[in-house]
Design a protein around this motif. Structure first.
Motif, PDB file in Angstrom:
ATOM      1  N   GLY A 122       0.800  -1.224   0.000  1.00 24.29           N
ATOM      2  CA  GLY A 122       0.000   0.000   0.000  1.00 24.29           C
ATOM      3  C   GLY A 122       0.833   1.275   0.000  1.00 24.29           C
ATOM      4  N   LEU A 123       2.075   1.197  -0.463  1.00 22.87           N
ATOM      5  CA  LEU A 123       2.945   2.372  -0.459  1.00 22.87           C
ATOM      6  C   LEU A 123       2.991   3.089  -1.804  1.00 22.87           C
ATOM      7  CD1 LEU A 123       5.814   0.884   1.690  1.00 22.87           C
ATOM      8  CD2 LEU A 123       4.030   2.489   2.411  1.00 22.87           C
ATOM      9  N   VAL A 124       2.696   2.369  -2.870  1.00 19.60           N
ATOM     10  CA  VAL A 124       2.611   2.996  -4.190  1.00 19.60           C
ATOM     11  C   VAL A 124       1.325   2.568  -4.882  1.00 19.60           C
ATOM     12  CG1 VAL A 124       5.117   3.157  -4.528  1.00 19.60           C
ATOM     13  CG2 VAL A 124       3.907   1.196  -5.433  1.00 19.60           C
ATOM     14  N   HIS A 125       0.849   3.463  -5.732  1.00 18.54           N
ATOM     15  CA  HIS A 125      -0.261   3.131  -6.624  1.00 18.54           C
ATOM     16  C   HIS A 125       0.349   2.816  -7.970  1.00 18.54           C
ATOM     17  CE1 HIS A 125      -3.628   4.093  -4.088  1.00 18.54           C
ATOM     18  NE2 HIS A 125      -3.159   5.299  -3.839  1.00 18.54           N
ATOM     19  N   SER A 126      -0.113   1.754  -8.561  1.00 24.24           N
ATOM     20  CA  SER A 126       0.386   1.347  -9.865  1.00 24.24           C
ATOM     21  C   SER A 126      -0.778   1.350 -10.841  1.00 24.24           C
ATOM     22  CB  SER A 126       0.985  -0.059  -9.758  1.00 24.24           C
ATOM     23  OG  SER A 126       1.386  -0.522 -11.018  1.00 24.24           O
ATOM     24  N   GLN A 127      -0.597   2.046 -11.949  1.00 19.99           N
ATOM     25  CA  GLN A 127      -1.635   2.102 -12.974  1.00 19.99           C
ATOM     26  C   GLN A 127      -1.056   1.526 -14.261  1.00 19.99           C
ATOM     27  OE1 GLN A 127      -3.503   5.916 -13.495  1.00 19.99           O
ATOM     28  NE2 GLN A 127      -4.193   5.405 -15.554  1.00 19.99           N
ATOM     29  N   ARG A 128      -1.742   0.534 -14.805  1.00 24.12           N
ATOM     30  CA  ARG A 128      -1.284  -0.101 -16.034  1.00 24.12           C
ATOM     31  C   ARG A 128      -1.775   0.679 -17.243  1.00 24.12           C
ATOM     32  NH1 ARG A 128      -0.578  -6.236 -15.950  1.00 24.12           N
ATOM     33  NH2 ARG A 128       0.015  -6.616 -13.800  1.00 24.12           N
ATOM     34  N   GLY A 129      -1.194   0.350 -18.370  1.00 23.20           N
ATOM     35  CA  GLY A 129      -1.673   0.914 -19.620  1.00 23.20           C
ATOM     36  C   GLY A 129      -0.791   2.011 -20.167  1.00 23.20           C
ATOM     37  N   ARG A 130      -1.259   2.563 -21.254  1.00 21.30           N
ATOM     38  CA  ARG A 130      -0.487   3.556 -21.989  1.00 21.30           C
ATOM     39  C   ARG A 130      -0.116   4.771 -21.145  1.00 21.30           C
ATOM     40  NH1 ARG A 130      -2.081   6.069 -27.848  1.00 21.30           N
ATOM     41  NH2 ARG A 130       0.002   6.835 -28.275  1.00 21.30           N
ATOM     42  N   ASN A 131      -1.029   5.258 -20.357  1.00 27.15           N
ATOM     43  CA  ASN A 131      -0.774   6.412 -19.497  1.00 27.15           C
ATOM     44  C   ASN A 131      -0.489   5.993 -18.061  1.00 27.15           C
ATOM     45  OD1 ASN A 131      -1.165   8.326 -21.566  1.00 27.15           O
ATOM     46  ND2 ASN A 131      -3.381   8.057 -21.364  1.00 27.15           N
ATOM     47  N   GLY A 132      -0.070   4.764 -17.901  1.00 25.79           N
ATOM     48  CA  GLY A 132       0.164   4.221 -16.574  1.00 25.79           C
ATOM     49  C   GLY A 132       1.474   4.675 -15.967  1.00 25.79           C
ATOM     50  N   GLY A 133       1.653   4.246 -14.754  1.00 24.47           N
ATOM     51  CA  GLY A 133       2.872   4.585 -14.032  1.00 24.47           C
ATOM     52  C   GLY A 133       2.693   4.359 -12.551  1.00 24.47           C
ATOM     53  N   LEU A 134       3.638   4.865 -11.816  1.00 26.30           N
ATOM     54  CA  LEU A 134       3.665   4.697 -10.367  1.00 26.30           C
ATOM     55  C   LEU A 134       3.648   6.048  -9.691  1.00 26.30           C
ATOM     56  CD1 LEU A 134       6.744   2.347 -10.429  1.00 26.30           C
ATOM     57  CD2 LEU A 134       4.375   1.624 -10.269  1.00 26.30           C
ATOM     58  N   ARG A 135       3.015   6.084  -8.534  1.00 28.03           N
ATOM     59  CA  ARG A 135       3.061   7.278  -7.694  1.00 28.03           C
ATOM     60  C   ARG A 135       2.913   6.829  -6.246  1.00 28.03           C
ATOM     61  NH1 ARG A 135      -2.195   8.507  -6.322  1.00 28.03           N
ATOM     62  NH2 ARG A 135      -3.762   7.623  -7.697  1.00 28.03           N
ATOM     63  N   LEU A 136       3.311   7.695  -5.340  1.00 29.38           N
ATOM     64  CA  LEU A 136       3.173   7.370  -3.924  1.00 29.38           C
ATOM     65  C   LEU A 136       1.704   7.240  -3.551  1.00 29.38           C
ATOM     66  CD1 LEU A 136       5.806   9.686  -2.191  1.00 29.38           C
ATOM     67  CD2 LEU A 136       6.004   7.250  -2.708  1.00 29.38           C
ATOM     68  N   ALA A 137       1.406   6.286  -2.695  1.00 28.15           N
ATOM     69  CA  ALA A 137       0.033   6.084  -2.244  1.00 28.15           C
ATOM     70  C   ALA A 137      -0.325   7.027  -1.100  1.00 28.15           C
ATOM     71  CB  ALA A 137      -0.165   4.637  -1.792  1.00 28.15           C
ATOM     72  N   ARG A 138       0.689   7.590  -0.463  1.00 28.78           N
ATOM     73  CA  ARG A 138       0.458   8.586   0.588  1.00 28.78           C
ATOM     74  C   ARG A 138       1.668   9.513   0.630  1.00 28.78           C
ATOM     75  NH1 ARG A 138       0.605   3.663   4.389  1.00 28.78           N
ATOM     76  NH2 ARG A 138       2.724   3.656   5.157  1.00 28.78           N
ATOM     77  N   PRO A 139       1.556  10.623   1.312  1.00 26.36           N
ATOM     78  CA  PRO A 139       2.672  11.576   1.345  1.00 26.36           C
ATOM     79  C   PRO A 139       3.952  10.955   1.886  1.00 26.36           C
ATOM     80  CG  PRO A 139       0.678  12.576   2.236  1.00 26.36           C
ATOM     81  CD  PRO A 139       0.378  11.116   2.047  1.00 26.36           C
ATOM     82  N   ALA A 140       5.087  11.411   1.356  1.00 25.97           N
ATOM     83  CA  ALA A 140       6.395  10.876   1.756  1.00 25.97           C
ATOM     84  C   ALA A 140       6.663  11.054   3.240  1.00 25.97           C
ATOM     85  CB  ALA A 140       7.490  11.541   0.932  1.00 25.97           C
ATOM     86  N   ASP A 141       6.100  12.091   3.847  1.00 24.66           N
ATOM     87  CA  ASP A 141       6.341  12.302   5.278  1.00 24.66           C
ATOM     88  C   ASP A 141       5.486  11.391   6.157  1.00 24.66           C
ATOM     89  OD1 ASP A 141       3.894  13.551   4.918  1.00 24.66           O
ATOM     90  OD2 ASP A 141       4.510  15.453   5.813  1.00 24.66           O
ATOM     91  N   GLU A 142       4.686  10.535   5.528  1.00 22.46           N
ATOM     92  CA  GLU A 142       3.899   9.546   6.267  1.00 22.46           C
ATOM     93  C   GLU A 142       4.400   8.119   6.057  1.00 22.46           C
ATOM     94  OE1 GLU A 142      -0.267   9.965   5.428  1.00 22.46           O
ATOM     95  OE2 GLU A 142      -0.252  12.115   5.862  1.00 22.46           O
TER      96      GLU A 142
END
Length: 147
Positions: free
Chosen positions: A51-71
């Motif tokens: 639960g630390l990153v969100h992963s989105q598949r597909g052409r416009n997909g990618g990774l981002r943090l699931a919550r702020p870095a300070d958490e």
């Protein structure tokens, strides 16, 4: 204590995502650090499961943090990524074959050291690891930084 490559790469992925504040692909992360795409993929799968990153598949997909870095606590992450119960053979009574275990103080000394290592890491978040986001981002070839 030596952390596994998976934990090292997990921290790197989280730090890069913290600095950019934008989606990044596995290929972009692997290229920025000069590490194996397959290793990054395995680490990202684990981070998504945690639960630390969100992963989105597909052409416009990618990774981002699931919550702020300070958490995102570094000590908690290391505990989730590492098996500290197997630091040395005598930590696991089920597989311990050391003949001196009954009279040895090594297990106690090492278990205290491992715990203090983790307690120290508990004082830090991912945000603490990237206190100089511009410098950090530039070293990774990032142009657009989340400041």
């Amino acid at each position: 204590m030596r952390m596994t490559v998976q934990t090292d790469y997990a921290l790197r992925v989280l730090m890069q995502l913290a600095v950019t504040g934008e989606q990044r692909t596995i290929d972009e992360i692997a290229q920025a650090y000069g590490i194996s795409r397959n290793h990054v993929m395995k680490v990202v799968q684990r981070l998504a499961t945690l639960g630390l990153v969100h992963s989105q598949r597909g052409r416009n997909g990618g990774l981002r943090l699931a919550r702020p870095a300070d958490e995102i606590n570094v000590g908690a992450l290391v505990r989730q990524m590492e098996d500290t119960s197997q630091f040395v053979e005598c930590f696991d009574s089920g597989t311990n074959h050391c003949v001196v275990t009954p009279a040895c103080g090594l297990k106690h000394a090492l278990s205290g050291a491992v715990e203090q290592f983790l307690v120290h890491l508990d004082r830090f978040t991912v945000a603490d690891l990237v206190r100089k986001p511009v410098d950090f981002g530039q070293l990774l070839g990032e142009e657009n930084l989340a400041l």
